[in-house]
Each structure stands twice: as C-alpha cells, then as structure tokens.
Design an enzyme around this catalytic site. Structure first.
Site, PDB file in Angstrom:
ATOM      1  N   CYS A 108      57.413  -3.363  -6.790  1.00 15.60           N
ATOM      2  CA  CYS A 108      56.420  -3.122  -7.724  1.00 15.60           C
ATOM      3  C   CYS A 108      56.363  -4.204  -8.815  1.00 15.60           C
ATOM      4  CB  CYS A 108      56.791  -1.925  -8.928  1.00 15.60           C
ATOM      5  SG  CYS A 108      56.825  -0.489  -7.787  1.00 15.60           S
ATOM      6  N   HIS A 233      53.951  -3.393 -15.580  1.00 17.28           N
ATOM      7  CA  HIS A 233      53.789  -2.558 -14.570  1.00 17.28           C
ATOM      8  C   HIS A 233      53.669  -0.909 -14.802  1.00 17.28           C
ATOM      9  CE1 HIS A 233      54.726  -0.309 -10.800  1.00 17.28           C
ATOM     10  NE2 HIS A 233      55.700   0.044 -11.123  1.00 17.28           N
ATOM     11  N   ASN A 263      50.986   5.290 -10.294  1.00 23.28           N
ATOM     12  CA  ASN A 263      51.856   3.914  -9.940  1.00 23.28           C
ATOM     13  C   ASN A 263      51.570   3.339  -8.563  1.00 23.28           C
ATOM     14  OD1 ASN A 263      53.873   2.177  -9.502  1.00 23.28           O
ATOM     15  ND2 ASN A 263      55.722   3.478  -9.987  1.00 23.28           N
TER      16      ASN A 263
HETATM   17  O1  UT7 Z   1      57.694   1.795  -9.857  1.00 19.70           O
HETATM   18  C1  UT7 Z   1      58.798   1.735  -9.313  1.00 19.70           C
HETATM   19  C2  UT7 Z   1      59.888   2.489 -10.252  1.00 19.70           C
HETATM   20  N1  UT7 Z   1      59.708   3.875 -10.416  1.00 19.70           N
HETATM   21  C3  UT7 Z   1      59.640   4.388 -11.495  1.00 19.70           C
HETATM   22  O2  UT7 Z   1      59.853   3.505 -12.535  1.00 19.70           O
HETATM   23  C4  UT7 Z   1      59.776   5.793 -11.767  1.00 19.70           C
HETATM   24  C5  UT7 Z   1      60.755   5.871 -12.895  1.00 19.70           C
HETATM   25  N2  UT7 Z   1      61.178   7.360 -13.196  1.00 19.70           N
HETATM   26  C6  UT7 Z   1      60.198   8.559 -13.618  1.00 19.70           C
HETATM   27  O3  UT7 Z   1      59.002   8.185 -13.842  1.00 19.70           O
HETATM   28  C7  UT7 Z   1      60.446   9.658 -14.096  1.00 19.70           C
HETATM   29  O4  UT7 Z   1      61.950   9.835 -13.939  1.00 19.70           O
HETATM   30  C8  UT7 Z   1      59.900  10.822 -13.199  1.00 19.70           C
HETATM   31  C9  UT7 Z   1      58.337  10.913 -13.968  1.00 19.70           C
HETATM   32  C10 UT7 Z   1      60.005  10.768 -11.858  1.00 19.70           C
HETATM   33  C11 UT7 Z   1      60.447  12.185 -13.417  1.00 19.70           C
HETATM   34  O5  UT7 Z   1      60.712  12.295 -14.937  1.00 19.70           O
HETATM   35  P1  UT7 Z   1      61.894  12.696 -15.742  1.00 19.70           P
HETATM   36  O6  UT7 Z   1      61.835  13.127 -17.023  1.00 19.70           O
HETATM   37  O7  UT7 Z   1      63.018  11.507 -15.271  1.00 19.70           O
HETATM   38  O8  UT7 Z   1      62.185  14.156 -14.913  1.00 19.70           O
HETATM   39  P2  UT7 Z   1      63.579  14.553 -14.249  1.00 19.70           P
HETATM   40  O9  UT7 Z   1      63.729  13.985 -12.969  1.00 19.70           O
HETATM   41  O10 UT7 Z   1      64.784  14.091 -15.256  1.00 19.70           O
HETATM   42  O11 UT7 Z   1      63.655  15.965 -14.221  1.00 19.70           O
HETATM   43  C12 UT7 Z   1      63.443  16.942 -15.274  1.00 19.70           C
HETATM   44  C13 UT7 Z   1      63.295  18.284 -15.193  1.00 19.70           C
HETATM   45  C14 UT7 Z   1      64.279  18.745 -13.988  1.00 19.70           C
HETATM   46  O12 UT7 Z   1      64.402  19.993 -14.244  1.00 19.70           O
HETATM   47  P3  UT7 Z   1      65.866  20.679 -14.878  1.00 19.70           P
HETATM   48  O13 UT7 Z   1      66.881  20.179 -13.770  1.00 19.70           O
HETATM   49  O14 UT7 Z   1      65.794  19.868 -16.244  1.00 19.70           O
HETATM   50  O15 UT7 Z   1      65.660  22.228 -14.862  1.00 19.70           O
HETATM   51  C15 UT7 Z   1      63.348  18.732 -12.732  1.00 19.70           C
HETATM   52  O16 UT7 Z   1      63.658  19.625 -11.915  1.00 19.70           O
HETATM   53  O17 UT7 Z   1      61.991  18.534 -14.785  1.00 19.70           O
HETATM   54  C16 UT7 Z   1      62.232  19.021 -13.252  1.00 19.70           C
HETATM   55  N3  UT7 Z   1      60.839  18.232 -12.603  1.00 19.70           N
HETATM   56  C17 UT7 Z   1      59.702  18.708 -12.371  1.00 19.70           C
HETATM   57  N4  UT7 Z   1      59.174  19.673 -12.929  1.00 19.70           N
HETATM   58  C18 UT7 Z   1      57.713  19.991 -12.736  1.00 19.70           C
HETATM   59  C19 UT7 Z   1      61.053  17.128 -11.865  1.00 19.70           C
HETATM   60  N5  UT7 Z   1      59.958  16.784 -11.340  1.00 19.70           N
HETATM   61  C20 UT7 Z   1      58.948  17.685 -11.543  1.00 19.70           C
HETATM   62  C21 UT7 Z   1      57.870  17.930 -11.255  1.00 19.70           C
HETATM   63  N6  UT7 Z   1      56.867  18.976 -12.140  1.00 19.70           N
HETATM   64  N7  UT7 Z   1      56.912  17.202 -10.736  1.00 19.70           N
END
Ligand code: UT7
Length: 306
Positions: A108, A233, A263
């Site tokens: 990226c 990015h 992204n």
């Molecule tokens: O460009 C290359 C580099 N990539 C990036 O920069 C990506 C960086 N990461 C992110 O953008 C974020 O981590 C995500 C958008 C992918 C995820 O967001 P987050 O706030 O980090 O969510 P999380 O993985 O910490 O999950 C929080 C909660 C979890 O539930 P519990 O365990 O708190 O009950 C997940 O299971 O949200 C849940 N969850 C979702 N819920 C609904 C994870 N993905 C989803 C979803 N829809 N798509």
C-alpha cells in the site's frame, strides 16, 4: 531545474459493492463499517494492467503530452496480472511505447516509493526526462469474500502521475522503511487470499506513519504547520484522523476518497491526489505530503513542493 507532476489520471472499475451489498452476505452492517473505517462502498472486478493503462492514458492527456514523450514507466502494485512479465510492460505496450518499465511492490506504500524512485532516476546522469508513476491494484481478486475483517476494507483502482523536469516543483524530504519481522500481521501467499490482523496493523500504521511524516518533515526543514495538503494512504479514516491528531494537522488538509473506493492499496495516494486536484488544492508552491504504509510493514513518505 527539478521535477514536477505535470498530469494526473485515475481509473475505477464500474462494478460497485456497497456496504449494504456486503450485509447480504456476511455478519456486518453499513453502520459498523462506516463507523470503524469510514468506507461506504468499493469498486471490484478490476484488472491491474487495464486500470493502470486507463489511468496512465488520462494522466498523459492531462499533462498535454503524448505517450511517446514518456521515457520510463514505474508501476506500484502488489496484484500484478501475472508473476511475469512485469505488468508495467503490458501498460507500456497498451500505450504503444517501448521505454524501460518495471514493477515495484511496496504494497500500500508503493506510490510513495515509486515517486521517490522516479525522482532519483530523473536526476541521475542520462536519466529519463519524463516518468509515468502508476499505482494500480486489483485487491478484489485476493480478498476472501467470506472474511468480514478484510472484505469490508479493500477495493480496486488505479491512479497515475506524469513526472517531468521543470523549474516548478521539488522533492523536499523523504522517509522509507520496513518491518519485515511483522509479515504475519498482513500477507497474501501465492494463489491465496489476504490474511490480516486488522487491530495490530492499525496500531502499527498510526505509529509508523506519524514517525515517518515527522522524519520527512525534519529532513525538509519544515514543520506540520507548513503542510498545505496531505495525501494519505486510504486504509481507514480513523488511521488518518489519529495521525493528523498526533501531528496537529487539521483534517481539512487531507484529501480522502475511501468513502467510495475503500482501501485500493498502491492506488489510494494518486486517487487522493486527483481529488485534491479537482478541489483546486494543488497549486504551484503548495506543500504536499504523500504518506503510505502496508504489508511488510513498509512505510514511505515524500514531502513535495507542487
Ligand atoms: O492498507 C493496508 C493496511 N491495512 C490497514 O490499515 C487496516 C487496518 N485495520 C483496520 O482498518 C481495522 O482494524 C478494521 C476496520 C479492519 C477493523 O476495525 P477494528 O476497529 O480494528 O475492529 P476489531 O477487529 O478490533 O473488531 C472489533 C469488534 C470485534 O468484536 P468483539 O470481539 O469486540 O465482540 C469483531 O469481531 O468488531 C467485530 N467485527 C465486525 N463487526 C461487524 C470485526 N469486523 C467486523 C465487521 N462487521 N466487518
């Protein structure tokens, strides 16, 4: 005599997948995706060479030149059409030119790497007078469409810029690095799909980008207050907000497209650049920061005078 960006072009595939479409297939919601990432929709079904060629053709038109004026093609991509030949050769072929070309894989962060590499080539003895720098990625073909942790995030697209020798414009500072020990938090093996520990990547990205922008500004002898335009990015709006808050840069200075593109990996910086150009934000003398990060935990920042 230094180097400026003379023209910009973009390409997005036609097929749109909205958050509401994703809701039909997986346990997620439009509200969650918007709140946690800032993304509302993404384009899919793109082919790296085709999107790259369209963006390149538009950038060449925008620069008011013809393809034969291009003396080198640099394509930043992590989704080449095939292992070899380099996808940049197919874009050059599509443009009807036979100058040198190569692909760069810094995931990226690729466009910032491409920009600095082009600049260095052009200033080296006998180097090209005009280089086409393209970021093109077809992430939809390597997304696991059953994995809500990645399917919500990625999309396809391309952006291209023509760099040419000119008294206007300059590269003022740059900072690049990788953390190869962090392979496991974001990778994609051959014939496989993206594996990502989103939360971990998020934390690392905020730290890496903040430090990288600081380093590049220090090198340029500038401070955050000197920045007019940030082209970050486009991975997650919360990453952009966190970096801006740490660097004391108003969000209004950033140009963002991720709400409708998701992204797009190496394409995201030039897509943001085109949005900034459309907004009239890129004028001679404007101080622009382009900064990216991604797999390999490769990060890269360039500070540019437009
Ligand atoms: O460009 C290359 C580099 N990539 C990036 O920069 C990506 C960086 N990461 C992110 O953008 C974020 O981590 C995500 C958008 C992918 C995820 O967001 P987050 O706030 O980090 O969510 P999380 O993985 O910490 O999950 C929080 C909660 C979890 O539930 P519990 O365990 O708190 O009950 C997940 O299971 O949200 C849940 N969850 C979702 N819920 C609904 C994870 N993905 C989803 C979803 N829809 N798509």
């Amino acid at each position: 005599m230094t180097i400026r960006i003379a023209g910009i072009g973009i390409s997005l595939p036609e097929k749109v997948v909205t958050n509401l479409d994703l809701e039909q297939h997986m346990d997620t919601s439009d509200e969650w995706i918007r709140e946690r990432s800032g993304i509302g929709a993404r384009r899919v079904g793109g082919i790296t060479s085709e999107m790259g060629l369209e963006a390149a053709t538009k950038a060449i038109e925008n620069a008011g030149i013809t393809p034969t004026d291009i003396e080198f093609v640099l394509l930043a991509t992590c989704t080449p059409d095939q292992i070899f030949p380099a996808t940049s050769t197919q874009i050059a072929h599509g443009l009807g030119i036979t100058c040198g070309s190569m692909d760069i894989n810094a995931a990226c962060a690729g466009f910032a790497y491409g920009y600095a590499a082009a600049f260095g080539m052009m200033l080296s003895p006998g180097g090209p007078d005009r280089v086409l720098v393209i970021g093109s990625d077809a992430m939809s073909k390597i997304v696991d469409w059953t994995d809500r942790g990645t399917a919500i995030l990625f999309g396809d697209g391309a952006g291209a810029a023509v760099l040419e020798r000119h008294e206007q414009g300059d590269l003022l500072g740059q900072d690049f690095g990788v953390a190869g020990d962090l392979r496991e938090i974001l990778y994609c093996d051959h014939e496989d799909t993206i594996v990502m520990e989103g939360r971990e990547v998020f934390k690392r990205a905020v730290r890496a980008v903040t430090q990288s922008v600081k380093n590049a500004l220090d090198q340029a002898g500038l401070t955050s207050a000197d920045i007019d335009v940030v082209l970050p990015h486009q991975a997650n709006i919360r990453i952009i907000e966190a970096v801006c808050s740490r660097l004391d840069i108003p969000m209004e200075k950033t140009h963002n497209v991720l709400e409708h593109t998701g992204n797009t990996s190496a394409a995201s910086i030039p897509l943001a650049m085109a949005a900034a150009q459309d907004a009239g934000a890129l004028q001679p003398g404007t101080i622009v920061v382009m900064t990216g990060f991604g797999a390999g935990m490769a990060w890269g920042t360039v500070v540019v005078r437009w």
